[in-house]
Enzyme design. Structure first.
Site, mmCIF file in Angstrom:
data_model
loop_
_atom_site.group_PDB
_atom_site.id
_atom_site.type_symbol
_atom_site.label_atom_id
_atom_site.label_comp_id
_atom_site.label_asym_id
_atom_site.label_seq_id
_atom_site.Cartn_x
_atom_site.Cartn_y
_atom_site.Cartn_z
ATOM 1 C CG ASP A 37 20.692 -12.570 14.204
ATOM 2 O OD1 ASP A 37 19.644 -12.597 13.519
ATOM 3 O OD2 ASP A 37 20.875 -11.773 15.142
ATOM 4 C CG LEU A 83 -14.832 -3.497 2.272
ATOM 5 C CD1 LEU A 83 -14.304 -3.993 3.604
ATOM 6 C CD2 LEU A 83 -15.695 -4.572 1.613
ATOM 7 C CD GLU A 113 -11.884 -11.765 6.892
ATOM 8 O OE1 GLU A 113 -11.145 -10.810 6.593
ATOM 9 O OE2 GLU A 113 -12.243 -12.632 6.091
ATOM 10 C CE LYS A 115 -12.737 -1.292 6.862
ATOM 11 N NZ LYS A 115 -11.669 -0.323 6.918
ATOM 12 C CG ASP A 117 -7.024 2.139 10.620
ATOM 13 O OD1 ASP A 117 -7.194 2.304 9.395
ATOM 14 O OD2 ASP A 117 -7.223 3.027 11.461
ATOM 15 N NE ARG A 136 -9.334 0.391 -2.912
ATOM 16 C CZ ARG A 136 -9.907 1.566 -3.088
ATOM 17 N NH1 ARG A 136 -9.284 2.654 -2.751
ATOM 18 N NH2 ARG A 136 -11.109 1.650 -3.623
ATOM 19 C CD GLU A 171 -5.587 -2.967 5.302
ATOM 20 O OE1 GLU A 171 -5.962 -3.533 4.230
ATOM 21 O OE2 GLU A 171 -5.958 -1.826 5.629
ATOM 22 C CE1 TYR A 223 -8.113 -7.689 2.139
ATOM 23 C CE2 TYR A 223 -6.998 -6.943 4.117
ATOM 24 C CZ TYR A 223 -7.483 -6.695 2.847
ATOM 25 O OH TYR A 223 -7.322 -5.467 2.301
ATOM 26 C CE LYS A 311 -14.336 2.925 9.510
ATOM 27 N NZ LYS A 311 -14.002 3.610 8.287
ATOM 28 C CB CYS A 405 4.463 32.453 7.534
ATOM 29 S SG CYS A 405 4.889 32.421 9.289
ATOM 30 C CB CYS A 408 6.967 36.425 9.128
ATOM 31 S SG CYS A 408 7.252 35.036 8.031
ATOM 32 C CB CYS A 423 7.298 29.888 7.552
ATOM 33 S SG CYS A 423 8.029 31.530 7.475
ATOM 34 C CB CYS A 428 9.738 33.372 10.427
ATOM 35 S SG CYS A 428 8.118 33.176 11.185
HETATM 36 S S1 IVH Z 1 -11.746 -7.349 2.292
HETATM 37 C C1 IVH Z 1 -13.572 -6.065 -1.878
HETATM 38 N N1 IVH Z 1 -10.881 -7.772 4.716
HETATM 39 O O1 IVH Z 1 -10.510 -2.151 4.501
HETATM 40 C C2 IVH Z 1 -13.066 -5.600 -0.590
HETATM 41 N N2 IVH Z 1 -10.551 -5.612 3.787
HETATM 42 O O2 IVH Z 1 -12.506 -0.100 3.912
HETATM 43 C C3 IVH Z 1 -11.952 -6.442 -0.121
HETATM 44 N N3 IVH Z 1 -9.329 -4.084 5.256
HETATM 45 O O3 IVH Z 1 -9.555 -1.606 1.177
HETATM 46 C C4 IVH Z 1 -11.494 -6.036 1.205
HETATM 47 N N4 IVH Z 1 -9.037 -5.478 6.923
HETATM 48 O O4 IVH Z 1 -7.723 -2.129 2.901
HETATM 49 C C5 IVH Z 1 -11.011 -6.887 3.726
HETATM 50 N N5 IVH Z 1 -10.120 -8.335 6.828
HETATM 51 C C6 IVH Z 1 -10.240 -7.440 5.853
HETATM 52 C C7 IVH Z 1 -9.735 -6.131 5.960
HETATM 53 C C8 IVH Z 1 -9.913 -5.242 4.899
HETATM 54 C C9 IVH Z 1 -8.805 -4.256 6.474
HETATM 55 C C10 IVH Z 1 -9.265 -2.797 4.505
HETATM 56 C C11 IVH Z 1 -8.866 -2.937 3.062
HETATM 57 C C12 IVH Z 1 -10.004 -2.315 2.293
HETATM 58 C C13 IVH Z 1 -10.590 -1.398 3.313
HETATM 59 C C14 IVH Z 1 -12.028 -1.028 2.995
#
Ligand code: IVH
Length: 671
Positions: A37, A83, A113, A115, A117, A136, A171, A223, A311, A405, A408, A423, A428
């Site tokens: 800081d 995907l 990799e 994925k 969320d 996107r 992401e 990514y 998934k 509602c 009411c 509402c 109410c």
């Molecule tokens: S590659 C052409 N890598 O998953 C697709 N996507 O369900 C390029 N996501 O829209 C995506 N982790 O928002 C890629 N390691 C990862 C990811 C990833 C999360 C998300 C991304 C994508 C969605 C598809």
């Protein structure tokens, strides 16, 4: 000789960038937050004194700017595809077999990799400087959120390498701890909590006010490099290495595999540790590593053929939805709730789970008769996390939120920019009931003996209407009702008497002023001392109070300007409910803990949020994790890793008794 300002500014920027990278990307800081800081403060002061040295990519420019009225749209040079999903080993093998068929041989390598969320974001750097960040959207056109992306510390504002043009995708996500803190604050302020971290990330990255975005502490993992001018990247794994070398945060949970069997292993390993990660992942992305092979495989209109998502099954237990009901809350917000076949989850039997709001019901597409997965959220409220499509009965119909509602019959409204449907009828009966329950609840006036059952009974019998009517209760009629023998009636009478001298902050919380939770209420009570003084305050005066922002200020003024709330306050006052407190002479005196940072851990005698609110109202910061900057770690029973961290950093540890005496020393009362 003293360094010239230009040279010092350049050095400071470089130093700060290095420390940002150590802290936000590598998670291994070398200096304390305080020292960091100080570097920032020095840089800011120099930039102010020498405006000619200002630069767009200075680390001081991450604080967000003026709010905008809407987000501009921007077209992606390379479309952002989605995907294809797979849900088991067999489906993954089918994808692999299609790849092998199309290439005429096995791919040279695969990359698996985590994925994440969150929400995907496309960053464009021109001449090494962050030029734009676009969501996107529909894959072709998205929202330009550059000002917000600049506030994310894991997004470099410049690259060490001035490539003419490069696109980096990744992401944006909200770590679980940040999400939980945000929801706690929202609930405290009477706002609808977000359904999950992805939801709150989506809401946050599209905020029109980048300063609010900066406060929400989003994170980012890079990514993909879909486009880079003047350079060839032969493999996807080279792109990940390049991104890390450029200073992006790249999730370390990725592996280059030659066989599909190794991918299965990676999926199993990552899946086992999934619940312990500081952010949510919903699967694994498997990509063909060789860029030339990716080109040969190409894409359908929706998905690349060279990548697939695996998934994970949702974390939770399965049960059936017997019905979907809609509850009306204190602010009039309609919340859909799933009525479930009772099921045991983490030690308790669950028969209802929240569906949050219309958007969430639509996203999940939950229907009556569906088999769903439910889990406990971080806040322990059970929620529906997914539908098991394979068990859906053939004749099910999508659920639609009611247009009126359910209590009411008034037509519901949806305010611009809000997820909640409300509402609007202030009379109410459901809203009145919820307001009353909130008024007497523990967080509010804390009137014992008035639970849901009693309040419902008194409402049904016409003995009470709103909060003020509690003090006009006809005790003779009450005593004649079932369950209200002499003792309970006498108890309630003394509870109501005692409630007249509850502290002002409790009354402020109980009134249910929007955005005024315990923290704000304590600050306002300490500064204004009475309802009278508070109701006379202007928005400007309110904003001047440390810890009160424009949203709270506007809401307080609107509350007291409303004839219905004024009448309620007048009648409360007439009933003797009008606490007065000594007003702290100076604003500073109301913040005796200013400058101190606390971390709470283990079980305390009150919920941690309540203790945190007390500390914050007295000016302290309450952080989620221990660092060298932490002043005190307050330890309850069964404290875990935070206690160990405190010892490691040499931070002072207090038990609850010691905390109370520290507060007493500084003149902070516990109630
Ligand atoms: S590659 C052409 N890598 O998953 C697709 N996507 O369900 C390029 N996501 O829209 C995506 N982790 O928002 C890629 N390691 C990862 C990811 C990833 C999360 C998300 C991304 C994508 C969605 C598809």
């Amino acid at each position: 000789m003293k360094e010239k300002p230009a040279a010092r500014v350049a050095r400071l920027r470089e130093e700060i960038r290095r420390h940002e990278h150590l802290y936000y990307v590598l998670a291994s800081p070398e200096i304390s937050d305080l020292a960091f800081d100080q570097l920032m403060a020095e840089l800011r002061a120099l930039e102010e004194a020498h405006p000619e040295l200002a630069a767009e990519d200075s680390p001081t420019r991450r604080v967000g700017g003026e709010p905008v009225s809407e987000l501009p749209q921007a077209r992606h040079v390379i479309p952002m595809l989605s995907l294809d999903n797979s849900y088991n080993e067999g489906e993954l093998e089918e994808w692999h077999a299609r790849v092998v068929r199309a290439l005429g041989r096995a791919p040279a390598g695969l990359v698996a990799e985590a994925k994440i969320d969150g929400v995907s974001l496309s960053l464009t750097y021109r001449d090494g400087r962050l030029a734009s960040a676009v969501t996107r959207g529909n894959g072709e056109v998205g929202d330009e959120v550059t000002a917000n992306a600049r506030t994310i510390r894991a997004v470099p504002l410049r690259l060490p390498d001035a490539v003419p043009e490069v696109t980096v995708r990744g992401e944006v996500y909200m770590p679980r701890a940040v999400f939980e803190e945000l929801n706690r604050a929202r609930r405290d302020e009477g706002e609808e909590p977000f359904a999950n971290p992805r939801n709150s990330t989506a809401g946050t990255i599209r905020l029109l006010d980048s300063r609010e975005c900066a406060r929400r502490r989003l994170h980012f993992f890079a990514y993909q490099v879909p486009r880079i001018e003047g350079r060839e990247l032969a493999r996807h794994s080279d792109a990940l290495d390049l991104l890390a070398a450029w200073g992006f945060a790249v999730n370390p949970r990725w592996r280059r595999c030659t066989e599909l069997a190794e991918v299965h292993e990676f999926i199993a390993e990552l899946g086992a540790g999934r619940a312990g990660l500081p952010f949510e992942i919903d699967g694994v992305v498997v990509k063909v590593d060789d860029v030339a092979e990716q080109g040969m495989l190409g894409a359908t209109s929706k998905f690349p053929r060279w990548a697939v998502a695996y998934k994970y099954p949702p974390e939770g237990v399965q049960t059936r939805v017997c019905g979907i009901s809609v509850q009306v809350g204190r602010t009039g917000a309609l919340t859909p709730v799933a009525d479930l076949e009772p099921i045991l989850l983490a030690g308790s039997t669950i028969s209802r789970a929240t569906l949050h709001n219309a958007d969430e019901v639509a996203r999940l597409d939950v229907r009556v008769g569906d088999t769903v997965w439910i889990a406990k959220g971080g806040d322990v409220i059970p929620k529906v996390i997914a539908v098991d499509g394979s068990k859906r009965p053939g004749d099910s119909e999508p659920f639609a939120m009611p247009l009126a509602c359910p209590e009411c019959g008034t037509a519901v409204v949806r305010e611009e920019g809000e997820v909640a449907v409300r509402c609007p009828n202030r009379a109410c009966p459901a809203v009145l009931r919820q307001r009353l329950l909130h008024f007497v609840a523990r967080v509010g006036m804390n009137i014992e003996g008035l639970g849901e059952r009693s309040v419902d009974q008194l409402l049904r019998e016409g003995l009470i209407g709103d909060a003020a009517s509690l003090w006009q209760l006809d005790f003779d009629r009450l005593a004649a009702l079932p369950r209200w023998g002499g003792l309970s009636t006498a108890n309630l009478r003394s509870q109501l008497d005692a409630a007249r001298s509850r502290p002002l902050w409790r009354l402020l919380v109980a009134l249910g002023i929007r955005h005024v939770g315990e923290r704000a209420a304590r600050v306002l009570a300490a500064r204004f001392g009475s309802l009278d003084a508070l109701s006379a305050a202007t928005e400007e005066q309110l904003c001047e109070v440390e810890g009160i922002g424009p949203t709270i200020a506007a809401s307080v003024v609107a509350f007291f300007a409303d004839p219905a709330s004024r009448s309620l306050v007048d009648r409360l006052r007439a009933a003797g409910v009008d606490p007065h407190e000594e007003v702290a002479a100076r604003a500073e005196a109301a913040l005796p803990l200013k400058g101190l940072t606390f971390v709470l851990t283990g079980t305390l005698s009150e919920p941690r949020e309540a203790v945190a609110a007390r500390l914050e109202a007295a000016g302290a910061k309450v952080a989620g994790s221990v660092s060298k900057k932490t002043s005190y770690v307050v330890c309850g029973e069964e404290a875990g890793s935070k206690l160990a961290k405190a010892t490691e950093f040499g931070v002072k540890v207090l038990d609850e008794g010691e905390l109370r005496s520290l507060l007493a020393d500084r003149g902070v009362t516990w109630d």
